[in-house]
Design a protein around this motif. Sequence first.
Motif, short mmCIF file in Angstrom:
data_model
loop_
_atom_site.label_atom_id
_atom_site.label_comp_id
_atom_site.label_asym_id
_atom_site.label_seq_id
_atom_site.Cartn_x
_atom_site.Cartn_y
_atom_site.Cartn_z
N GLY A 134 47.90 28.76 55.24
CA GLY A 134 47.24 30.06 55.39
C GLY A 134 47.43 30.93 54.17
N MET A 135 48.63 30.96 53.61
CA MET A 135 48.90 31.74 52.40
C MET A 135 48.09 31.19 51.22
N ALA A 136 48.02 29.89 51.09
CA ALA A 136 47.27 29.28 49.99
C ALA A 136 45.79 29.63 50.10
N ILE A 137 45.22 29.59 51.30
CA ILE A 137 43.82 29.93 51.50
C ILE A 137 43.58 31.40 51.16
N GLY A 138 44.51 32.28 51.56
CA GLY A 138 44.37 33.70 51.27
C GLY A 138 44.44 34.00 49.78
N ILE A 139 45.37 33.38 49.10
CA ILE A 139 45.51 33.58 47.65
C ILE A 139 44.28 33.06 46.92
N TYR A 140 43.78 31.91 47.34
CA TYR A 140 42.58 31.35 46.71
C TYR A 140 41.36 32.23 46.97
N GLY A 141 41.25 32.77 48.17
CA GLY A 141 40.16 33.69 48.48
C GLY A 141 40.21 34.94 47.63
N TYR A 142 41.42 35.49 47.43
CA TYR A 142 41.59 36.65 46.56
C TYR A 142 41.20 36.31 45.13
N TYR A 143 41.61 35.15 44.65
CA TYR A 143 41.27 34.71 43.29
C TYR A 143 39.75 34.63 43.12
N LEU A 144 39.06 34.04 44.09
CA LEU A 144 37.61 33.93 44.00
C LEU A 144 36.93 35.30 44.02
N PHE A 145 37.44 36.22 44.83
CA PHE A 145 36.88 37.57 44.88
C PHE A 145 37.04 38.27 43.54
N GLU A 146 38.24 38.19 42.96
CA GLU A 146 38.49 38.83 41.67
C GLU A 146 37.66 38.20 40.56
N LYS A 147 37.40 36.91 40.67
CA LYS A 147 36.59 36.23 39.66
C LYS A 147 35.15 36.72 39.70
N GLU A 148 34.61 36.96 40.90
CA GLU A 148 33.23 37.41 41.04
C GLU A 148 33.07 38.92 40.84
N HIS A 149 34.12 39.69 41.13
CA HIS A 149 34.07 41.15 41.02
C HIS A 149 35.24 41.62 40.16
N PRO A 150 35.15 41.45 38.84
CA PRO A 150 36.30 41.82 37.99
C PRO A 150 36.54 43.33 37.98
N ARG A 151 37.79 43.69 37.78
CA ARG A 151 38.18 45.10 37.68
C ARG A 151 37.98 45.57 36.25
N PRO A 152 37.90 46.90 36.06
CA PRO A 152 37.80 47.43 34.69
C PRO A 152 39.06 47.08 33.88
#
Length: 61
Positions: free
Chosen positions: A16-34
């Motif tokens: 579950g932790m691995a899936i959550g971390i990977y999901g966060y990584y994918l979100f940050e990759k598609e929506h980068p921060r300033p």
Amino acid sequence: MSQTYLISKLMDPLFGMAIGIYGYYLFEKEHPRPQGKGLQELLMKRWNSRNNGVSSESVQH
């Protein structure tokens, strides 16, 4: 009533932790921060403020 596990009692939380971390990584990759507002910069700012004796209320958001 017996417990049912997806993988095993130990591996389910890790999976579950691995899936959550990977999901966060994918979100940050598609929506980068300033620039300068990334997670690493924000964490380092918080870490430095706590280690230097500055209260978290005085850190501007």
